[in-house]
Design an enzyme around this catalytic site. Structure first.
Site, PDB file in Angstrom:
ATOM      1  NE  ARG A  63      -4.053  -2.069   2.073  1.00 31.42           N
ATOM      2  CZ  ARG A  63      -3.954  -3.246   2.693  1.00 31.42           C
ATOM      3  NH1 ARG A  63      -2.921  -3.485   3.474  1.00 31.42           N
ATOM      4  NH2 ARG A  63      -4.899  -4.148   2.536  1.00 31.42           N
TER       5      ARG A  63
ATOM      6  CG  HIS B 102      -1.756  15.560 -22.564  1.00 32.97           C
ATOM      7  ND1 HIS B 102      -1.133  16.759 -22.837  1.00 32.97           N
ATOM      8  CD2 HIS B 102      -0.810  14.763 -22.022  1.00 32.97           C
ATOM      9  CE1 HIS B 102       0.135  16.684 -22.450  1.00 32.97           C
ATOM     10  NE2 HIS B 102       0.353  15.490 -21.958  1.00 32.97           N
TER      11      HIS B 102
ATOM     12  CE  LYS C  51       3.616  16.927 -14.121  1.00 29.36           C
ATOM     13  NZ  LYS C  51       3.825  15.756 -14.999  1.00 29.36           N
TER      14      LYS C  51
ATOM     15  CG  HIS D  41      -3.773  10.519 -23.605  1.00 33.62           C
ATOM     16  ND1 HIS D  41      -4.249  10.966 -22.391  1.00 33.62           N
ATOM     17  CD2 HIS D  41      -2.417  10.578 -23.518  1.00 33.62           C
ATOM     18  CE1 HIS D  41      -3.223  11.273 -21.607  1.00 33.62           C
ATOM     19  NE2 HIS D  41      -2.103  11.040 -22.279  1.00 33.62           N
TER      20      HIS D  41
ATOM     21  NE  ARG E 222      -1.090  16.370 -11.864  1.00 37.78           N
ATOM     22  CZ  ARG E 222      -0.236  15.614 -11.197  1.00 37.78           C
ATOM     23  NH1 ARG E 222      -0.243  15.621  -9.877  1.00 37.78           N
ATOM     24  NH2 ARG E 222       0.630  14.855 -11.829  1.00 37.78           N
TER      25      ARG E 222
ATOM     26  CD  GLU F  12      -5.953  15.393 -14.123  1.00 41.44           C
ATOM     27  OE1 GLU F  12      -6.854  14.710 -14.620  1.00 41.44           O
ATOM     28  OE2 GLU F  12      -4.759  15.295 -14.432  1.00 41.44           O
TER      29      GLU F  12
ATOM     30  CE  LYS G 259      -2.289  13.259 -13.765  1.00 45.71           C
ATOM     31  NZ  LYS G 259      -2.752  13.666 -15.114  1.00 45.71           N
TER      32      LYS G 259
END
Length: 358
Positions: free
Chosen positions: A119, A246, A225, A250, A239, A235, A141
């Site tokens: 964890r 993107h 950043k 993507h 963010r 986010e 991330k």
């Protein structure tokens, strides 16, 4: 030697150290109490990983080197499962650490492995590509890919630190280096236009690690950043601006089975987002033109195949930035003035794509 240290604030603050020959900072970033270190490295960067492993062993750590495939092939479920099994085999505990060495795919994988083992254990990231330094390794991330999309499985797990040794960039193939430059240019459009000035002043220099502004470009992009993720790790709002370009990017990557360079896709995606904002009456034609000129000057693509639109549009529906069935885009209302465009009409989406189609 010039060394820049940028602090990323938040619930778990950490340093991003940028400079030449900074790998000696690794023990400090590992912190106290760590005994066992799993060095997860791209199989193609052993020339960086081996000396680093030797230095850790000399410093008294128990080191286990774990090579993973190069590039996006690393971000597969079976590769991640292999890391978990290796961690179990050498008895990695919650007080131990993972060090990720390689490009953005490797640091994404290593970070996610650290986030999910017991964890959460400490991770220190050593990006060896421009894209990794200015994007993937900073911000917490982590994630892997599945057939349905890129980074759909992941976690927010801030690293214990990031080491950006610019000497590792010197052997990068030019196209890969230029791909990383797209994320730096993105930071220029969303927050720091001085980046655009530096690139336009010397596009050839910007496109090579030996250029006169390399350290400043990296530092400026990391600062953008760092400021954003310090304020918004998960986010929740701000963010999202880092996702400029993107949404389409993507979709292009998925259409190309992840064999298309991320920065190349982001460059195309930024031009698309600029055209979308212009059609929505939010961005001037000269800023749209500047997108094309600054990206093209460094060798980045600014167009994509006309026939690809139906498949790309379908893929965008499951983009992580969507909310329910509402498609959301990060757009600009001017230089360094990012905003959001929610649920644009289908006709607008298609008209914008026609402007970047070839």
């Amino acid at each position: 030697m010039t060394v820049r240290t940028i602090r990323v604030e938040g619930a778990a603050p950490y340093d991003v150290v940028i400079g030449a020959g900074v790998l000696g900072e690794l023990p400090r970033l590992l912190g106290p109490g760590v005994r066992t270190v799993a060095v997860v490295h791209d199989a193609g960067v052993t020339q960086v990983a081996r000396p680093l492993e030797a230095a850790l062993e000399k410093a008294g750590y128990r080191v286990h080197a774990l090579a993973v495939p190069t590039g996006e092939a690393a971000k597969e479920v079976h590769v991640l499962a292999g890391l978990w099994s290796s961690f179990a085999e050498f008895g990695m505990t919650r007080s131990d650490a993972v060090v990720g060495v390689g490009g953005g795919a490797t640091t994404d994988l290593a970070g996610f492995a650290a986030a999910t083992w017991l964890r959460g254990v400490r991770a220190v990231l050593v990006p060896t590509t421009l894209l990794g330094m200015v994007d993937a390794a900073v911000g917490g991330k982590t994630g892997i890919n599945i057939p349905e999309g890129k980074n759909l499985v992941g976690a927010f797990h801030p690293p214990g630190g990031v080491l950006c040794d610019v000497t590792t960039l010197m052997t990068m193939p030019r196209e890969d280096y230029v791909s990383g430059l797209a994320e730096i240019i993105k930071a220029g459009f969303i927050a720091d236009p001085a980046i655009l000035d530096l690139v336009e002043d010397d596009p050839e220099g910007a496109a090579t690690p030996s250029g006169p502004h390399t350290l400043e470009l990296i530092e400026r992009a990391v600062r953008v950043k760092a400021e954003v993720v310090s304020a918004d790790l998960k986010e929740a709002g701000l963010r999202e601006i880092l996702n400029y370009g993107h949404t389409l990017a993507h979709a292009i990557e998925k259409a190309e089975d992840y064999r298309f360079r991320h920065g190349h896709a982001v460059a195309i995606g930024m031009v698309y987002a600029a055209e979308l904002a212009a059609l929505a009456g939010r961005l001037s034609a000269d800023v749209v033109a500047r997108h094309r000129s600054v990206l093209a000057a460094t060798g980045l693509p600014v167009a994509y195949g006309a026939e690809a639109w139906p498949a790309l549009r379908a893929t965008m529906t499951i983009d992580k930035k969507s909310r329910g069935s509402t498609l959301r885009f990060v757009v600009l209302d001017g230089l360094a003035k990012p905003g959001r465009l929610e649920g644009p009409a289908e006709e607008l989406l298609e008209a914008a794509y026609k402007r970047i189609a070839r």
